[in-house]
Design an enzyme around this catalytic site. Structure first.
Site, PDB file in Angstrom:
ATOM      1  N   ARG A 180     -27.685 -76.362  -1.215  1.00  0.00           N
ATOM      2  CA  ARG A 180     -26.505 -76.949  -1.864  1.00  0.00           C
ATOM      3  C   ARG A 180     -26.173 -76.289  -3.193  1.00  0.00           C
ATOM      4  NH1 ARG A 180     -28.609 -82.608  -2.843  1.00  0.00           N
ATOM      5  NH2 ARG A 180     -30.421 -81.327  -3.245  1.00  0.00           N
ATOM      6  N   ARG A 235     -18.821 -60.618 -30.817  1.00  0.00           N
ATOM      7  CA  ARG A 235     -18.565 -61.722 -31.744  1.00  0.00           C
ATOM      8  C   ARG A 235     -19.741 -61.801 -32.713  1.00  0.00           C
ATOM      9  NH1 ARG A 235     -14.581 -65.466 -29.991  1.00  0.00           N
ATOM     10  NH2 ARG A 235     -13.871 -65.073 -27.870  1.00  0.00           N
ATOM     11  N   HIS A 240     -22.247 -64.152 -37.316  1.00  0.00           N
ATOM     12  CA  HIS A 240     -21.743 -65.329 -38.003  1.00  0.00           C
ATOM     13  C   HIS A 240     -22.872 -66.235 -38.481  1.00  0.00           C
ATOM     14  CE1 HIS A 240     -18.122 -64.783 -35.104  1.00  0.00           C
ATOM     15  NE2 HIS A 240     -18.027 -63.986 -36.144  1.00  0.00           N
ATOM     16  N   LYS A 279     -28.554 -73.143 -33.567  1.00  0.00           N
ATOM     17  CA  LYS A 279     -27.753 -72.992 -32.348  1.00  0.00           C
ATOM     18  C   LYS A 279     -28.657 -72.872 -31.134  1.00  0.00           C
ATOM     19  CE  LYS A 279     -23.947 -70.593 -34.656  1.00  0.00           C
ATOM     20  NZ  LYS A 279     -23.165 -69.348 -34.739  1.00  0.00           N
ATOM     21  N   TYR A 293     -22.765 -73.226 -26.549  1.00  0.00           N
ATOM     22  CA  TYR A 293     -23.817 -73.401 -27.539  1.00  0.00           C
ATOM     23  C   TYR A 293     -23.652 -74.709 -28.287  1.00  0.00           C
ATOM     24  CZ  TYR A 293     -20.439 -71.131 -30.731  1.00  0.00           C
ATOM     25  OH  TYR A 293     -19.317 -70.788 -31.441  1.00  0.00           O
ATOM     26  N   GLU A 344     -18.239 -70.584 -43.756  1.00  0.00           N
ATOM     27  CA  GLU A 344     -18.509 -69.548 -42.750  1.00  0.00           C
ATOM     28  C   GLU A 344     -18.574 -68.171 -43.409  1.00  0.00           C
ATOM     29  OE1 GLU A 344     -17.141 -68.762 -38.249  1.00  0.00           O
ATOM     30  OE2 GLU A 344     -15.517 -68.924 -39.700  1.00  0.00           O
ATOM     31  N   LYS A 380     -11.637 -61.061 -38.361  1.00  0.00           N
ATOM     32  CA  LYS A 380     -12.725 -61.622 -39.180  1.00  0.00           C
ATOM     33  C   LYS A 380     -13.991 -60.779 -39.039  1.00  0.00           C
ATOM     34  CE  LYS A 380     -14.923 -65.240 -37.624  1.00  0.00           C
ATOM     35  NZ  LYS A 380     -15.242 -66.612 -37.223  1.00  0.00           N
ATOM     36  N   ASP A 381     -14.325 -60.388 -37.824  1.00  0.00           N
ATOM     37  CA  ASP A 381     -15.545 -59.609 -37.605  1.00  0.00           C
ATOM     38  C   ASP A 381     -15.405 -58.182 -38.129  1.00  0.00           C
ATOM     39  OD1 ASP A 381     -16.618 -61.876 -36.528  1.00  0.00           O
ATOM     40  OD2 ASP A 381     -16.405 -61.232 -34.450  1.00  0.00           O
TER      41      ASP A 381
END
Length: 181
Positions: free
Chosen positions: A23, A59, A62, A71, A131, A142, A167-168
């Site tokens: 299944r 990404r 951060h 996280k 996450y 941030e 931003k990155d």
């Protein structure tokens, strides 16, 4: 649950017991009691996030000052190269990084405690990353460290230039970053 240490202090790779049959499959992705007993992770999660990204999207790296986030990261579709960088001056692994492959097939999760920067590179055509965080997103707190910082020298498994957000692209050098005690 199988718990494996990484080269970074406190960063753990977690592999759940997966029960499968004709299944499909079932596994427990989070159980507060088991995480505390089996992995030594005592965390109160307040936010769940879901990102979808295409191949070559990077990404990160951060993190948040003032209200740092722990996280718990997993991939539910596709594959990523997941990276953590230790920003805790008091840590024996301060200034070091480690990276692991996470994918939907193996159901592994990475625990990144507060005080580390986090980022990932998508290795598959698309990846859905889920996450949990131990503190709320706080835009004013941030921060971002450059993914290609020469001092960190992260060995990203790149095939050409990564796709980055504004931003990155504007991330700070590790030498100039706000760090943790």
């Amino acid at each position: 649950m199988k718990v494996s240490s990484t080269t970074l202090s406190g960063v753990l790779l977690l592999e759940p017991e997966v029960y499968g049959d004709s299944r499909g499959f079932f596994f427990e992705s989070f159980n507060e009691r088991r995480f505390a007993v089996e992995a030594g992770i005592v965390a109160h999660f307040v936010q769940d996030n879901h990102s979808r990204s295409g191949r070559h999207i990077l990404r990160g790296l951060h993190y948040q000052v003032g209200n740092p986030q722990g996280k718990l990261i997993r991939v539910v579709r596709g594959a990523i190269f997941d990276v953590a960088v230790d920003l805790r001056r008091s840590s024996p692994t301060f200034g070091h990084w480690d990276g692991v492959r996470l994918d939907a097939e193996h159901h592994q999760q990475l625990w990144v405690p507060p005080g580390l920067a986090h980022g990932f590179l998508v290795l598959s055509d698309e990846a859905d990353v889920l996450y949990k965080t131990t503190d709320y997103w706080s835009p004013q707190n941030e921060r971002c460290i450059r993914w290609d910082d020469p001092q960190l020298a992260i060995a990203w498994p790149l095939e050409g230039a990564p796709v980055l957000s504004d931003k990155d692209r504007a991330g700070q050098a590790f030498a100039d970053a706000e760090l943790f005690p």
